[in-house]
Design an enzyme around this catalytic site. Structure first.
Site, PDB file in Angstrom:
ATOM      1  N   GLU A  94       0.851  -1.138  -0.031  1.00 30.97           N
ATOM      2  CA  GLU A  94       0.061  -0.007   0.124  1.00 30.97           C
ATOM      3  C   GLU A  94       0.830   1.320   0.085  1.00 30.97           C
ATOM      4  O   GLU A  94       0.366   2.548  -0.642  1.00 30.97           O
ATOM      5  CB  GLU A  94      -0.913  -0.026   1.222  1.00 30.97           C
ATOM      6  N   SER A 365     -44.288 -15.483  50.815  1.00 34.32           N
ATOM      7  CA  SER A 365     -43.707 -15.859  52.190  1.00 34.32           C
ATOM      8  C   SER A 365     -42.168 -15.435  51.865  1.00 34.32           C
ATOM      9  O   SER A 365     -41.568 -15.676  53.074  1.00 34.32           O
ATOM     10  CB  SER A 365     -43.868 -17.203  52.609  1.00 34.32           C
TER      11      SER A 365
END
Length: 690
Positions: A94, A365
């Site tokens: 590149e 409960s």
């Protein structure tokens, strides 16, 4: 031959002088413009390098469990953690002069212009890595002159404010490799199923060739083109001195194994937990939704994969597929509040509503341990007795009378101890205690335990008629399990930004909110739920799962017409399980009423498998343990048929010995409670009728 006249010569000199000054002025203007551009770029400062990238979620062992994304797979990784072969391959193909230019490769630009003129077409690119990075970060990929000028300006800004390593790292993390993979890490995982640091030379050289044209050079698009491009890159690496000719030849011939799958396709692991984590990032850490979704965060969570799997498997195993009933589960480490497992429903795809943290349901409960802790604060002990019988409560303030009922309308029709009342879940005992303490006492106690939902100041509150959240109930029981220290449900231990900077880290703090001795006495009473020695007029509520338990547990079940609960713990883990219908439909099927207990029991056993069996250890001071007769709470003698070791807050332990089982001269047992039935202490406390 024409001879230039003096006049003509002077005229030419005049034009040349004018051209010189005009050129000089032009050059000065160009220089000033260039300096101005540089100054403006410097004033603007460094452009932000952040790009949309996936936020990653990790379990407590570092395993990746999920991610957020906008259709683009992005994982930021440091340059030092990228394979050097991939870095060198990218630079070679590149921008081989990357380290020597300042953003623009003028020699390469000139060569590209000449090549394009000769071919009468665009045949050669000249963009440097910095230019490409600028384009990826800030610009669209159109080919207008405006875009090119903006690209040049961003290139200058990048080169002025960032090092070459930073630019290269950013480029490698933003370049597109096809198939939704942005950056080397996502690409490496997609194409080869491994981290970018693990790539071989052959893999790196093929990967480096894809960005030029993912639709052309991806091995999934054309292996022939991909191999051709790989060969060119290897030759370039050899030419630039990164590898030897032999290494290039070997890499070109090496066969490659391709994967073609992204690591995480969707929130498959603990989806309800992941949703809760995102909610915590937003509401507790105050991060905005865009940062959470696209900020590239690394979120380290408390999830334990083994325990999460166990939770999901037990729910699937013990809850009938044919039923529409829903289930929620939260498992926490009581020492620090870390949520180890969470299930918010039976099928996330059908219903993402998280019942573990969002639903408010009646706890039944399971609220009683909080009530009885308050009772211990007011002088009650495990041996405190009251009558359990059909009772209607009348009030002097015009409040409507109230008649609670026990399960199946069974009552002792005599006195029972607090320890027995808790073990068999006697409702009459609970309501009497609630009214004796004052209806506001349980409300204030619930706040101390971390419950945030609003509670009604009514007699039935003792039976869990005001809604709570599953996660908060698990947290409340954690206070019993850890000896009374404050914890908060914790889902996240650390958050890092995309650069690895820590933006949040959980600090564990120890604050005592319960008395250690009373918390332990409550824990020991809660073990009675699984102890047949406390069978009074009814079996203990944990009797159906006792056979499935292999280690000490404390816990409490609870039920209303529409809700079924089981909350319990070992010293290492607290788990709350709820079952019920979203629409509040009554739970009529007997099997459905057992779901919560069965899921809880088998989950706890599987989650703790392989961990040491630990008993609940009393604090070093403040408690006394004695053998008592569980039917009356008095000190046991050798004549008592059942003796149970019971803990008391020091100074509140019983001193009277049981005489109910001492034989009289004619060999008959004294009638149980013969001396206490005439005037039990609760009658002096509750003047109302029954």
């Amino acid at each position: 031959m024409e001879i230039m006249t003096n006049h003509g010569f002077r005229k030419t000199i005049k034009y040349l002088r004018a051209l010189f000054f005009i050129s000089l002025i032009g050059m000065i203007c160009m220089l000033l413009l260039f300096i101005g551009i540089l100054a403006y770029a410097k004033i603007l400062g460094p452009p932000p390098l952040a790009v949309p990238q996936s936020t990653l979620f990790f379990a407590d062992d570092g395993s990746l469990i999920g991610e957020t994304n906008n259709g683009q797979k992005r994982y930021w990784t440091r340059l030092k953690d990228i394979s050097p072969d991939l870095v060198h391959a990218t630079i070679s193909i590149e921008d081989k002069n990357f380290y020597s230019h300042h953003g623009f490769d003028y020699k390469r630009i000139a060569g590209a212009v000449v090549a394009d003129i000769q071919a009468f077409a665009k045949v050669q690119g000249a963009s440097t890595i910095t230019q490409q990075y600028a384009r990826n970060l800030f610009l669209e990929h159109d080919k207008t002159w405006t875009r090119k000028l903006h690209e040049a300006f961003y290139t200058i800004r990048l080169e002025m404010n960032y090092s070459k390593k930073q630019i290269l790292e950013g480029y490698l993390n933003t370049i597109y490799y096809g198939n939704g993979a942005y950056g080397v890490e996502a690409a490496s995982q997609y194409y080869f199923g491994k981290r970018s640091s693990e790539l071989s030379l052959a893999e790196a050289s093929m990967l480096a060739g894809i960005p030029k044209g993912p639709g052309l050079y991806s091995p999934f698009a054309s292996m022939k083109n991909a191999k051709s491009r790989q060969t060119i890159i290897l030759q370039s690496m050899e030419k630039n001195g990164y590898i030897t000719k032999k290494a290039a030849q070997q890499a070109a011939l090496k066969p490659l194994t391709l994967t073609g799958e992204h690591t995480v396709k969707r929130a498959e692991v603990a989806p309800y937990f992941q949703d809760a984590v995102k909610n915590a990032l937003k509401n507790q850490l105050n991060l905005d939704e865009r940062t959470i979704a696209l900020g590239g965060l690394k979120v380290y969570t408390t999830l334990n994969l083994k325990q999460q799997k166990a939770a999901e498997e037990q729910i699937h195993k013990y809850v009938a597929n044919s039923s529409d009933i829903q289930v929620a589960l939260v498992a926490m480490d009581p020492k620090n509040g870390y949520v180890r497992a969470m299930v918010g429903g039976r099928d996330y795809e059908k219903s993402p509503f998280n019942r573990a943290v969002q639903a408010i349901r009646q706890p039944g409960s399971t609220i009683k341990p909080l009530l009885y802790y308050a009772a211990l604060d007011h002088g009650f002990t495990p041996s405190s007795t009251m009558r359990s019988e059909y009772t209607t409560f009348h009030f002097d303030n015009g409040q409507a009378e109230y008649t609670p009922h026990n399960f199946n309308n069974k009552y002792a029709d005599g006195e029972i101890t607090l320890a027995e009342a808790l073990a068999v879940s006697d409702n009459i005992f609970a309501v009497k205690t609630h009214l004796f303490l004052g209806e506001d006492t349980l409300i204030e106690t619930a706040k101390k335990f971390g419950l945030s939902t609003k509670m009604a100041q009514v007699p039935s509150l003792a039976l869990g008629t005001s809604g709570v959240r599953v996660i908060e109930m698990a947290n409340a029981y954690s206070l019993f399990a850890n000896g009374g220290k404050k914890v908060n449900p914790t889902l996240i231990t650390r958050v890092e930004d995309y650069n690895g900077n820590v933006i949040f880290e959980k600090k564990n703090q120890s604050e005592r909110v319960l008395n250690a001795a009373k918390a332990f006495v409550m824990t020991h009473m809660l073990t009675g739920v699984f102890d047949p020695k406390l069978n009074a007029y009814s079996r203990v509520t944990g009797s159906t799962v006792i056979k499935d338990l292999t280690r000490p547990y404390a816990g409490k079940s609870g039920s209303t017409e529409t809700d079924s609960w089981m909350i319990g713990y070992s010293p290492q883990l607290v788990t709350a399980v709820w079952a019920g219908y979203d629409v509040g439909k009554p739970i009529d099927v007997t099997a459905e009423k057992t779901y919560a207990k069965n899921v809880w029991a088998h989950f706890m056993e599987e989650a703790l498998d392989g961990k040491p069996v630990k008993a609940f250890r009393p604090p070093k001071e403040g408690v006394v343990g004695l053998y008592v007769d569980p039917t009356n709470g008095k000190l046991a003698t050798k004549d008592c048929p059942i003796r149970r070791f019971t803990y008391y807050v020091a100074g509140t332990e019983p001193t009277e010995y049981c005489t109910d089982h001492i034989k009289d001269p004619i060999g008959k047992l004294k009638e149980k409670h013969s001396t206490d039935k005439k005037n039990p202490w609760y009658k002096r406390i509750f003047p109302f009728g029954h």
